[in-house]
Design an enzyme around this catalytic site. Structure first.
Site, PDB file in Angstrom:
ATOM      1  N   CYS A  59      -6.397 -28.798  11.542  1.00 44.46           N
ATOM      2  CA  CYS A  59      -7.546 -29.708  11.640  1.00 44.46           C
ATOM      3  C   CYS A  59      -7.129 -31.170  11.509  1.00 44.46           C
ATOM      4  O   CYS A  59      -7.739 -32.047  12.114  1.00 44.46           O
ATOM      5  CB  CYS A  59      -8.593 -29.345  10.587  1.00 44.46           C
ATOM      6  SG  CYS A  59      -9.497 -27.836  11.021  1.00 44.46           S
ATOM      7  N   CYS A 112      -6.671 -28.584   6.625  1.00 48.39           N
ATOM      8  CA  CYS A 112      -5.453 -27.861   7.007  1.00 48.39           C
ATOM      9  C   CYS A 112      -4.683 -28.642   8.071  1.00 48.39           C
ATOM     10  O   CYS A 112      -5.207 -29.549   8.712  1.00 48.39           O
ATOM     11  CB  CYS A 112      -5.788 -26.448   7.504  1.00 48.39           C
ATOM     12  SG  CYS A 112      -6.305 -26.351   9.234  1.00 48.39           S
ATOM     13  N   CYS A 123     -12.360 -29.528   6.903  1.00 45.89           N
ATOM     14  CA  CYS A 123     -11.127 -28.805   6.596  1.00 45.89           C
ATOM     15  C   CYS A 123      -9.928 -29.758   6.563  1.00 45.89           C
ATOM     16  O   CYS A 123      -9.822 -30.678   7.370  1.00 45.89           O
ATOM     17  CB  CYS A 123     -10.897 -27.713   7.634  1.00 45.89           C
ATOM     18  SG  CYS A 123      -9.381 -26.776   7.365  1.00 45.89           S
ATOM     19  N   HIS A 173      -5.181 -22.224  10.279  1.00 45.76           N
ATOM     20  CA  HIS A 173      -6.544 -22.605   9.932  1.00 45.76           C
ATOM     21  C   HIS A 173      -7.299 -21.472   9.242  1.00 45.76           C
ATOM     22  O   HIS A 173      -7.919 -21.680   8.190  1.00 45.76           O
ATOM     23  CB  HIS A 173      -7.328 -23.072  11.159  1.00 45.76           C
ATOM     24  CG  HIS A 173      -8.761 -23.321  10.805  1.00 45.76           C
ATOM     25  ND1 HIS A 173      -9.181 -24.465  10.174  1.00 45.76           N
ATOM     26  CD2 HIS A 173      -9.857 -22.528  10.910  1.00 45.76           C
ATOM     27  CE1 HIS A 173     -10.476 -24.386   9.918  1.00 45.76           C
ATOM     28  NE2 HIS A 173     -10.908 -23.219  10.353  1.00 45.76           N
ATOM     29  N   ASP A 177      -7.730  -7.571   0.515  1.00 47.27           N
ATOM     30  CA  ASP A 177      -6.772  -7.796   1.601  1.00 47.27           C
ATOM     31  C   ASP A 177      -7.449  -7.437   2.894  1.00 47.27           C
ATOM     32  O   ASP A 177      -8.351  -6.585   2.918  1.00 47.27           O
ATOM     33  CB  ASP A 177      -5.535  -6.909   1.441  1.00 47.27           C
ATOM     34  CG  ASP A 177      -5.798  -5.497   1.950  1.00 47.27           C
ATOM     35  OD1 ASP A 177      -5.459  -5.220   3.125  1.00 47.27           O
ATOM     36  OD2 ASP A 177      -6.372  -4.679   1.211  1.00 47.27           O
ATOM     37  N   ASP A 191       0.864  -1.180   0.000  1.00 48.55           N
ATOM     38  CA  ASP A 191       0.000   0.000   0.000  1.00 48.55           C
ATOM     39  C   ASP A 191       0.901   1.231   0.000  1.00 48.55           C
ATOM     40  O   ASP A 191       2.126   1.129   0.012  1.00 48.55           O
ATOM     41  CB  ASP A 191      -0.971  -0.037   1.181  1.00 48.55           C
ATOM     42  CG  ASP A 191      -0.276   0.111   2.515  1.00 48.55           C
ATOM     43  OD1 ASP A 191       0.957   0.308   2.545  1.00 48.55           O
ATOM     44  OD2 ASP A 191      -0.948   0.013   3.546  1.00 48.55           O
TER      45      ASP A 191
END
Lengths: 370, 370
Positions: free
Chosen positions: A308, A305, A303, A334, A265, A93
Site C-alpha cells: 500500500c 504495508c 494500510c 498485503h 490458521d 499439524d
C-alpha cells in the site's frame, strides 16, 4: 506439561482472552493467526518478510513435508527451522486432516491410515507413532496429535466410533513422544454436544499441552459450527491454549475469539492473495476489476504495508492481469499484513475491554465488497 | 546530445572501456548489465531488491507495455518509474525487435509495421513516430530508435534495403522526439562488413546520444557474431556509449567488452533462474539434480547474496521441485546478483588493467557444469 511451552492468560473481556504463549523460540501473543507454510515456505514470502509484518508463529504441514522433501531430509538439514530459515515458533499439524481428505486414496485401520500419495500414487501408512516421529524430526515447537477428522454429516454412532479412535490415537501419540516439544490434543465429536464433551474429557484425562478443536468448518452450516464452538470452547481448560484448526474466515475468527479461542490458521489470506482477492478496511477488493486499471490510489488508504505504501491499484491490477510473480508477492504481503494487524487490533480491544464493539464494527465491514 | 545523458570514458584496457553514464536519475557504471523488466517488473523482484544487489539501470519493453497496460495508463499514473516504483534510470527498447519476431503476424511497410497482438490478435500499426511517442509517455531515460532487425540469413540486397529502412526510421525518430530523454540509434547491416559500416555512418551522420548494435545473436554462428562485433564496435564514436542489444551470454559479454562495448541486456539470468539454471563461481548448476536433495552446502561458496547466505542447496532443490514461488525469487536473486557482481569485478579488472586475465579465467569457468 513440558518445559517448552507455557500459556499465560493475561486478561479476559467476556469470554475473549488475551494471552501469551511462551516458547523457547520466543513469545506468541494470543489470539494469534498463524500463516500457513505448507511445504516449508509461506507461499511467495521470505521469513524476513513474515517477521517484519509481525508473524510470531507459522504452521507447517506434516503430510506434505513427509512426502516432499521427506522428514529425514529436513532432519539431516538441521530441522525445519534451519531448513526454511525461520527462527520463531512453528506448529505442525499431524497429517491427519490431509490424509482423511484423500477420498478414495485412503483406508482407515485401528492402528493408522493407509493412503496413496497425491503426487505419485505411492503407498504409505501413517500411524500416531509415525506422526509424532515425523514432527519430532521436523523439530516443530508445537506438535498435533494424530486424529480422525469426523466427516460431516455423520451419524451419532459413527461419530462416537470416530472420537474413540481419536482418543486412542491421542494416547499413543503421548506415549510415543520422546522430546520436550509441546503436544496438543484435538477434540472431535462431530455435531453432537455430548460427544464433543466426551472427546474433550477423554483428552483432558490423558493430558496435553493445549487443546484444539477439529472437525469444524467441514461443510456444516455456520450456525451449527458456531453452536459447537460456543458449547465446546468453555469445556477446554482455561489455563491452556485453545486452537481452532483450519478456520480463518474473519467473521469466524471473531466469533471464536468471542468464545475464548486463542489460536487460528488458514490458507485464506495467502491463497486469496494469489487469486487477487484482497482484504481492506473497507471490505473485499477484487483487484482484477476493470475499474482499477487507471486508479492511482493505494489499495487500502488505512494500510501501512509495503504494497500500500509503494504501489497504486492500477499497478496491482496490471501485475495481476499479467500473471506476474510480483502480483502474488505484493498481494500476499498485503493480505497477511491485514490479518496480522487485525489480530493485533483485536488484542488491543480485548485489553481495553472493547472486544464486542470491535467485533460488531468488523462484522459490518466484512460484509462489504468494494 | 541532450542534457539528460552524458557518457564519461574513464579508462581503457586494450579495447575494453571503463566508463560512467551520467543521467538525471543517477550514475550508471559501465560496462553495465541491465536486468530486463518486460512488463514494468523484473520478474519476481521488487525494486528494492534490485537496488540492493547493485542494479543501476533496467530495461523495459515498449511493445509489451504498449499492449498491456497501455502507455496512456502508465502516463496517467505518472510515468513508468512511478508506476513500478523504480527510481533509477530505465532504458526502453523501441518495440522493433518484438514486432519483427511476430512471424506471420506482421507486415512491414515503408512507414512502419502492421502487426497483430500476441495477446488478443487485435491489429496495430507501429511507426517510428509512435515508438517515440510511447517511450516519451513512459518517460524512460534512454529511448531506442525504431529499427528493422534484419533476419539471418539475408542476402546482401535485402540487408541493404533493410538498413536503408532503419536509417530512414532513425531519422524520423529523431525528428519526432520532443523531450530531453536520450535517444540511441541502432546499427544494422546484417553479416556484411561494408553494410555495418554504412549503417553506422548514416546513423552517426544523423547524430544520436549513443549507439547500439542490433541484428546480432539472431541465429548466426558465434564466430560470425564475434567477427561483426570486432568489426563494428570500433567504428562507433569513442565518446558515446555502445550497447549490444539482447546479448547476455557471459562469454559473449566478455568478447564484446573486449571489443569496447559498454551496455548489455538479456533475460538470461532471470529466465534461467526460474528454470532452475544457476550461475556460480564454479560453473552452471541445475538445481533440480537429485544429488542436491540432501546437500547442506550453499549454492555458491563464494557468493554473498541473500540466497547463498540463508539457504542450502537442499532447500533450493526442494523449492524448485515443489514449484514454489520462493524458488523463483531465491534463484532470481542469486542469478542477478551473480551477473551484477560479475560486471562489477570486470570493471575492477579494466580499472587495474587486468581485463584479459579476467576474461581468460572466466572463459574457462563458464564451460563448467557442476
Amino acid at each position: 506439561m513440558t518445559k517448552e511451552l507455557r500459556f499465560e492468560l493475561l486478561k479476559t473481556d467476556g469470554y475473549a482472552r488475551l494471552g501469551r504463549l511462551h516458547t523457547s523460540r520466543g513469545l506468541v501473543n494470543t489470539p494469534v493467526f498463524m500463516p500457513v507454510g505448507t511445504l516449508a515456505t509461506v507461499k511467495a514470502m521470505t521469513p524476513e518478510e513474515l517477521e517484519s509484518m509481525g508473524a510470531e508463529i507459522i504452521l507447517s504441514n506434516t503430510y506434505h513435508l513427509y512426502l516432499r522433501p521427506g522428514y529425514r531430509t529436513i532432519q539431516q538439514m538441521g530441522g525445519l527451522h534451519r531448513f526454511m530459515n525461520w527462527k520463531k515458533p512453528i506448529l505442525t499439524d499431524s497429517g491427519g486432516f490431509q490424509v482423511f481428505s484423500l477420498a478414495g486414496l485412503r483406508r482407515i485401520r485401528d492402528d493408522g491410515v493407509e493412503f496413496r500419495s497425491h503426487l505419485d500414487g505411492s503407498s504409505h501408512f501413517l500411524t500416531p507413532e509415525l506422526a509424532v516421529e515425523i514432527q519430532e524430526a521436523l523439530g516443530s515447537d508445537i506438535m498435533m496429535a494424530f486424529d480422525e477428522c469426523t466427516p460431516h454429516p455423520a451419524s451419532e454412532s459413527d461419530t462416537l466410533k470416530s472420537l474413540k479412535l481419536t482418543t486412542s490415537w491421542a494416547k499413543k501419540c503421548k506415549v510415543a513422544k520422546k522430546t520436550s516439544q509441546a503436544l496438543f490434543g484435538i477434540v472431535q465429536g462431530g455435531m453432537f454436544h455430548h460427544l464433543r464433551k466426551q472427546s474433550a474429557e477423554e483428552l483432558i484425562e490423558i493430558g496435553f499441552d493445549g487443546y484444539a478443536m477439529g472437525g469444524l468448518s467441514v461443510g456444516e452450516p455456520k450456525e451449527l459450527m458456531y453452536d459447537m464452538l460456543n458449547f465446546t470452547t468453555p469445556i477446554l481448560p482455561k489455563e491452556q491454549a485453545r486452537y481452532l484448526m483450519g478456520v480463518g474466515d474473519l467473521p469466524d475468527i471473531l466469533e471464536a475469539v468471542g468464545n475464548g479461542v486463542d489460536m487460528f490458521d488458514c490458507v485464506m489470506p495467502t491463497r486469496n492473495a494469489r487469486n487477487g482477492m484482497l482484504f481492506t478496511s473497507r471490505g473485499k477488493v477484487r483487484v482484477k476489476r476493470a475499474e482499477y486499471k487507471n486508479n492511482p490510489d493505494q489499495l487500502d488508504p488505512e494500510c501501512s504495508c509495503y504494497t500500500c505504501r509503494k504501489y497504486s491499484l492500477s499497478y496491482l491490477h496490471h501485475l495481476y492481469m499479467s500473471k506476474e510473480i510480483l502480483s502474488m508477492r505484493l498481494n500476499t504481503i498485503h493480505n497477511l499484513h491485514f490479518y496480522l494487524s487485525f489480530m493485533k487490533n483485536m488484542r488491543t480491544a480485548i485489553d481495553q475491554g472493547t472486544f464486542e464493539a470491535f467485533k460488531s464494527k468488523w462484522m459490518e465491514i466484512l460484509k462489504q465488497h468494494v
